[in-house]
Design an enzyme around this catalytic site. Sequence first.
Site, short mmCIF file in Angstrom:
data_model
loop_
_atom_site.label_atom_id
_atom_site.label_comp_id
_atom_site.label_asym_id
_atom_site.label_seq_id
_atom_site.Cartn_x
_atom_site.Cartn_y
_atom_site.Cartn_z
N PHE A 150 -25.70 -4.90 16.93
CA PHE A 150 -26.10 -5.69 15.77
C PHE A 150 -27.55 -5.46 15.36
O PHE A 150 -28.13 -6.24 14.64
CB PHE A 150 -25.85 -7.18 16.04
CG PHE A 150 -24.38 -7.51 16.24
CD1 PHE A 150 -23.57 -7.80 15.16
CD2 PHE A 150 -23.81 -7.47 17.50
CE1 PHE A 150 -22.21 -8.08 15.32
CE2 PHE A 150 -22.45 -7.74 17.69
CZ PHE A 150 -21.65 -8.05 16.59
N CYS A 258 -25.31 1.14 6.72
CA CYS A 258 -24.27 0.28 7.31
C CYS A 258 -23.48 -0.55 6.30
O CYS A 258 -22.26 -0.43 6.24
CB CYS A 258 -24.91 -0.63 8.35
SG CYS A 258 -25.79 0.31 9.60
C1 UGA Z 1 -27.48 -3.99 9.05
C2 UGA Z 1 -27.27 -5.36 9.74
O1 UGA Z 1 -28.23 -6.29 9.27
C3 UGA Z 1 -27.36 -5.23 11.27
O2 UGA Z 1 -27.08 -6.47 11.86
C4 UGA Z 1 -26.33 -4.19 11.73
O3 UGA Z 1 -26.38 -3.99 13.13
C5 UGA Z 1 -26.62 -2.87 11.04
O4 UGA Z 1 -26.53 -3.06 9.60
C6 UGA Z 1 -25.60 -1.86 11.50
O5 UGA Z 1 -24.40 -2.08 11.27
O6 UGA Z 1 -25.96 -0.90 12.19
P1 UGA Z 1 -29.62 -2.52 8.36
O7 UGA Z 1 -28.66 -1.70 7.56
O8 UGA Z 1 -30.59 -1.85 9.24
O9 UGA Z 1 -28.81 -3.55 9.33
O10 UGA Z 1 -30.47 -3.34 7.31
P2 UGA Z 1 -30.63 -4.82 6.77
O11 UGA Z 1 -31.99 -5.29 7.08
O12 UGA Z 1 -29.53 -5.70 7.15
O13 UGA Z 1 -30.58 -4.54 5.18
C7 UGA Z 1 -29.44 -3.98 4.56
C8 UGA Z 1 -29.64 -3.96 3.05
O14 UGA Z 1 -29.61 -5.25 2.49
C9 UGA Z 1 -30.98 -3.37 2.61
O15 UGA Z 1 -30.76 -2.58 1.48
C10 UGA Z 1 -31.83 -4.59 2.26
O16 UGA Z 1 -32.83 -4.30 1.32
C11 UGA Z 1 -30.77 -5.47 1.66
N1 UGA Z 1 -31.10 -6.91 1.70
C12 UGA Z 1 -31.28 -7.52 2.90
C13 UGA Z 1 -31.18 -7.62 0.52
O17 UGA Z 1 -31.01 -7.07 -0.60
N2 UGA Z 1 -31.44 -8.97 0.58
C14 UGA Z 1 -31.61 -9.60 1.76
O18 UGA Z 1 -31.83 -10.82 1.76
C15 UGA Z 1 -31.54 -8.87 2.94
#
Ligand code: UGA
Length: 433
Positions: A150, A258
């Site tokens: 995660f 992801c």
């Molecule tokens: C995501 C999950 O959060 C992790 O828990 C999971 O382990 C991982 O995928 C995976 O499956 O390996 P990650 O892709 O590194 O992690 O990034 P996040 O920080 O979750 O962001 C994902 C996307 O959502 C980004 O584009 C971010 O900018 C966007 N985001 C995030 C938003 O647009 N709004 C938010 O409030 C949060």
Amino acid sequence: MKLVIIGTGFVGVTSSAVYASFGHQVYGVDVDEGKIASLSRGEVPFYEPKLAPLLQSGLSSGNLHFTTSYREAIEGAHIVIFAVGTPSREDGSIDLQYLETSLKQAADYLQPQTIVAIKSTVLPGTLDLVKKIVSERCPHQLHYASLPEFLKEGSAVDDTLYPDRVVIGVEDDFTYRLLEQLHAPLKAPLLRVSPASAQLAKYASNDYLALRIVYANVISEICHHAGADIDEVLAIMGSEKRIGSHYWYPGLGYGGSCFPKDVKALAAYTKQFLSDSENLFAFINGLNNKRPLQVLNKLEQTMGGFHGKKIAVLGLSFKPNTDDQREAPALFIIPYLLEHGAVVTSYDPMVKAIASETIGSQPNYRQLPSIAEAVAGADAIIALIEWQEIISFDFSSVKEAKKQYLFDVRNQLIPEKIKLAGFYYLGNGRYSK
Ligand code: UGA
């Protein structure tokens, strides 16, 4: 314990370094010789805060090793963890080719009672395929587990050292006890479940987070039309305990390696038993894909088109604290701006070059080494990714005499400050300010 981690991406390297810090003998395996050479020198081949020192201390303690040899790594190992990528196929379903190839390569060397654990993100049912591939090549009695991960890029080390929970999907007590022992130093709740529940929970968690982001973006769009303010609306909603105020700031939709892949995977998987009108995941994916253009059109209308305009794009990675550009909004935004006649400059604190030769080779596109250089002469600045350096930048220091727009895509700037500096400020669902 001797552990093997197959695959040296974000998950593989971080898990290897963390398990080695618990005193285990850990072998990281990859077919990419260049990657293995650089990891063996203590160099992380991608940007991930806090990882290099942990890797280096693992190497110097003699607990951490990297090799391309399955034989060297697996001989005498108690647990072999697969952390290879499971990318999307054209139809959204997951491509298991790396998992299948690495299982075949590993199977010859597995010894009796070894635990084969799958950390790669895979759908329920995959463990049957894993067992089939292994048992065709290995005559021994083995144990199997699903060990979903995660961690987030950009905070991978802290997420691994201080997880909210560790999910252990097992079929027998022996496997659980060994995996319980392995994760005991984390002092996190260990959730013992079936492999299928562990696998589905990983998708269900990622897709729920993706849904929250899409939901926030839809509400942001409504704010735009209703004259309401997204920050105010989300603050009110978030103060409700059942909802919570985390993880749904609006933007251009989710990106990265992801969420897009995992939402498409459940959309494809559930086609077997959900009709098109019931397929929530296909709907989430469709809404997220529409989001960048929906947002960009507002800037286009406000500016009266992009033709001949100089536009600075700040942030090329998919989010802050990583140099990963997979499904990064810049890879959609910049071509759109160029196609519509703009001259584009960009800046990113970590991304050395945009991951697109087509964009990189365009005469109307240049990546510059500082924010000040990228925004010089700009008619519009798009603060695309909320890197600390970008959101704390003093934009008043670069304001020029002409009319300039500042588009705060993720609502991270203080509108009053930007307006005071003389910019025309545009937020995301913040249009009433
Ligand atoms: C995501 C999950 O959060 C992790 O828990 C999971 O382990 C991982 O995928 C995976 O499956 O390996 P990650 O892709 O590194 O992690 O990034 P996040 O920080 O979750 O962001 C994902 C996307 O959502 C980004 O584009 C971010 O900018 C966007 N985001 C995030 C938003 O647009 N709004 C938010 O409030 C949060």
